[in-house]
Enzyme design. Structure first.
Site, PDB file in Angstrom:
ATOM      1  N   ASN A  11       0.841  -1.210   0.001  1.00 57.29           N
ATOM      2  CA  ASN A  11      -0.045   0.002  -0.079  1.00 57.29           C
ATOM      3  C   ASN A  11       0.879   1.315  -0.095  1.00 57.29           C
ATOM      4  O   ASN A  11       1.573   1.430   0.927  1.00 57.29           O
ATOM      5  CB  ASN A  11      -0.799  -0.142   1.295  1.00 57.29           C
ATOM      6  CG  ASN A  11      -1.798   1.345   1.416  1.00 57.29           C
ATOM      7  OD1 ASN A  11      -1.808   2.280   0.674  1.00 57.29           O
ATOM      8  ND2 ASN A  11      -2.395   1.267   2.644  1.00 57.29           N
ATOM      9  N   LYS A  13       0.267   4.151  -0.307  1.00 57.40           N
ATOM     10  CA  LYS A  13      -0.530   5.457   0.291  1.00 57.40           C
ATOM     11  C   LYS A  13      -0.178   6.659  -0.579  1.00 57.40           C
ATOM     12  O   LYS A  13      -0.454   6.456  -1.753  1.00 57.40           O
ATOM     13  CB  LYS A  13       0.205   5.577   1.779  1.00 57.40           C
ATOM     14  CG  LYS A  13       0.154   4.313   2.633  1.00 57.40           C
ATOM     15  CD  LYS A  13       0.109   4.473   4.211  1.00 57.40           C
ATOM     16  CE  LYS A  13      -0.053   3.197   5.033  1.00 57.40           C
ATOM     17  NZ  LYS A  13       0.418   3.064   6.397  1.00 57.40           N
ATOM     18  N   HIS A  95      -9.234   1.286   5.513  1.00 59.70           N
ATOM     19  CA  HIS A  95      -8.070   1.547   6.111  1.00 59.70           C
ATOM     20  C   HIS A  95      -8.150   2.388   7.141  1.00 59.70           C
ATOM     21  O   HIS A  95      -8.756   3.522   7.271  1.00 59.70           O
ATOM     22  CB  HIS A  95      -7.005   2.024   4.868  1.00 59.70           C
ATOM     23  CG  HIS A  95      -5.500   2.155   5.765  1.00 59.70           C
ATOM     24  ND1 HIS A  95      -4.961   3.051   6.435  1.00 59.70           N
ATOM     25  CD2 HIS A  95      -4.499   1.267   5.351  1.00 59.70           C
ATOM     26  CE1 HIS A  95      -3.955   2.599   6.964  1.00 59.70           C
ATOM     27  NE2 HIS A  95      -3.366   1.547   6.090  1.00 59.70           N
ATOM     28  N   GLU A  97      -6.262   4.986   8.190  1.00 54.75           N
ATOM     29  CA  GLU A  97      -6.187   6.347   7.892  1.00 54.75           C
ATOM     30  C   GLU A  97      -7.304   7.011   7.059  1.00 54.75           C
ATOM     31  O   GLU A  97      -7.643   8.090   7.395  1.00 54.75           O
ATOM     32  CB  GLU A  97      -4.787   6.338   7.162  1.00 54.75           C
ATOM     33  CG  GLU A  97      -3.456   6.216   7.776  1.00 54.75           C
ATOM     34  CD  GLU A  97      -2.390   5.637   6.959  1.00 54.75           C
ATOM     35  OE1 GLU A  97      -2.466   5.508   5.728  1.00 54.75           O
ATOM     36  OE2 GLU A  97      -1.615   4.788   7.665  1.00 54.75           O
ATOM     37  N   GLU A 165      -4.669  -4.448  11.108  1.00 55.58           N
ATOM     38  CA  GLU A 165      -3.820  -3.493  11.106  1.00 55.58           C
ATOM     39  C   GLU A 165      -3.884  -2.708  12.549  1.00 55.58           C
ATOM     40  O   GLU A 165      -4.674  -1.917  12.430  1.00 55.58           O
ATOM     41  CB  GLU A 165      -3.728  -2.586  10.001  1.00 55.58           C
ATOM     42  CG  GLU A 165      -3.477  -3.124   8.529  1.00 55.58           C
ATOM     43  CD  GLU A 165      -2.980  -2.244   7.550  1.00 55.58           C
ATOM     44  OE1 GLU A 165      -2.142  -2.616   7.124  1.00 55.58           O
ATOM     45  OE2 GLU A 165      -3.555  -0.994   7.332  1.00 55.58           O
ATOM     46  N   GLY A 171       3.281   2.327  10.817  1.00 57.79           N
ATOM     47  CA  GLY A 171       4.263   3.423  10.436  1.00 57.79           C
ATOM     48  C   GLY A 171       4.931   3.932  11.643  1.00 57.79           C
ATOM     49  O   GLY A 171       5.707   5.098  11.600  1.00 57.79           O
ATOM     50  N   SER A 210       4.172  -1.878  10.256  1.00 55.98           N
ATOM     51  CA  SER A 210       5.398  -2.025  10.363  1.00 55.98           C
ATOM     52  C   SER A 210       6.034  -3.324  10.002  1.00 55.98           C
ATOM     53  O   SER A 210       7.084  -3.731  10.555  1.00 55.98           O
ATOM     54  CB  SER A 210       6.042  -1.565  11.599  1.00 55.98           C
ATOM     55  OG  SER A 210       5.727  -0.482  11.969  1.00 55.98           O
TER      56      SER A 210
HETATM   57  P1  13P Z   1       3.550   0.614   7.537  1.00 57.83           P
HETATM   58  O1  13P Z   1       4.005  -0.881   7.069  1.00 57.83           O
HETATM   59  O2  13P Z   1       4.338   1.617   7.087  1.00 57.83           O
HETATM   60  O3  13P Z   1       3.378   0.408   9.003  1.00 57.83           O
HETATM   61  O4  13P Z   1       2.176   0.650   7.069  1.00 57.83           O
HETATM   62  C1  13P Z   1       0.959  -0.340   7.276  1.00 57.83           C
HETATM   63  C2  13P Z   1      -0.352  -0.088   6.506  1.00 57.83           C
HETATM   64  O5  13P Z   1      -0.712   0.775   6.763  1.00 57.83           O
HETATM   65  C3  13P Z   1      -0.448  -0.683   5.456  1.00 57.83           C
HETATM   66  O6  13P Z   1      -1.704  -0.425   4.793  1.00 57.83           O
END
Ligand code: 13P
Length: 248
Positions: A11, A13, A95, A97, A165, A171, A210
């Site tokens: 992803n 983002k 997600h 976010e 997640e 992150g 992560s």
């Molecule tokens: P990270 O791998 O950067 O922690 O992000 C995970 C994520 O939100 C994937 O959708």
């Protein structure tokens, strides 16, 4: 170890310009003969170009979100049909976010998942608890309520992937402990089987938060972990391929 073919999805983002298509080329070159399915969800601006680069390879391309409608007066939004038209075969919905930045609730996530199906896309639906919810001992209850509210009727191994997640692990460099991942994934599996029957044993459950080449070898073999949803480490092909190599 997972009982189904694992699935590793990147992803990106809100990262990536046309220069980043070189990473798609490098992933494409590195996945010949790998033991898992692989997908990349770049920003919407790159979906069409990414599908061109992935053509003929076992590399799925998808969107990171979709609107519930097929089209109309929704400035700035992208529909599932547009993702499919650009050559995408996947869409991520729910997600954290999006749930946080855009106040998306379970009912909206469910409608987005149904929109993804309407366009023929494989839906990757994300759930996960916040740090405060985990500290309050609410993790499993939160997962149950997100599953009940956002997973549509008619879900199956063919049309749905669920990504766990934990919000506090995204992150941050923090990953859930192996025991935490095992417990959450077993709970999600139990809930899905209770609702959809034994066939839900085939719904792939991805861990996200992560995941890196250095920890994938520990996370991916855990029971009920059928792959990974990878953010930061999917932006560089070398790191993403390192994670893919740990999948089976
Ligand atoms: P990270 O791998 O950067 O922690 O992000 C995970 C994520 O939100 C994937 O959708």
């Amino acid at each position: 170890m997972s009982t189904v073919r694992q699935f590793v999805v990147g992803n990106w983002k809100m990262n990536g310009t046309r220069a980043s298509l070189a990473e798609i080329d490098a992933v494409r070159s590195g996945i010949g003969g790998v033991a898992c399915d692989v997908g990349i969800c770049p920003p919407a601006t790159l979906i069409a170009a990414a599908t061109e680069r992935a053509r003929g390879a076992a590399l799925m391309i998808g969107g990171q979100d979709c609107h519930t409608a097929a089209g109309g007066a929704h400035t700035g939004d992208v529909s599932a049909e547009m993702i499919a038209d650009a050559g995408g075969t996947l869409v991520v919905v729910g997600h954290s976010e999006r749930r946080t930045d855009h106040d998306e609730d379970d009912a909206l996530v469910r409608a987005k998942a149904e929109a993804g199906w309407r366009a023929g896309l494989l839906v990757i639906l994300c759930i996960g608890e916040t740090e405060a919810q985990r500290r309050a001992g609410e993790t499993l209850a939160v997962l149950s309520s997100q599953l009940e509210g956002s997973v549509p009727d008619g879900s199956s191994a063919e049309n749905l992937v669920v990504a766990y997640e934990p919000v506090w692990a995204i992150g941050t460099g923090l990953t859930a402990s192996n025991d935490d991942i095992r417990e959450a994934h077993a709970h999600i599996r139990t809930e899905l089987v209770a609702r959809f029957g034994e066939a839900a044993a085939g719904i792939r459950l991805l861990y996200g938060g992560s995941v890196k080449p250095g920890n994938a070898g520990e996370i991916l073999p855990l029971a009920n972990v059928d792959g990974a949803l990878v953010g930061g480490a999917s932006l560089k092909a070398a790191d993403f391929l390192g994670i893919i190599a740990a999948a089976g």
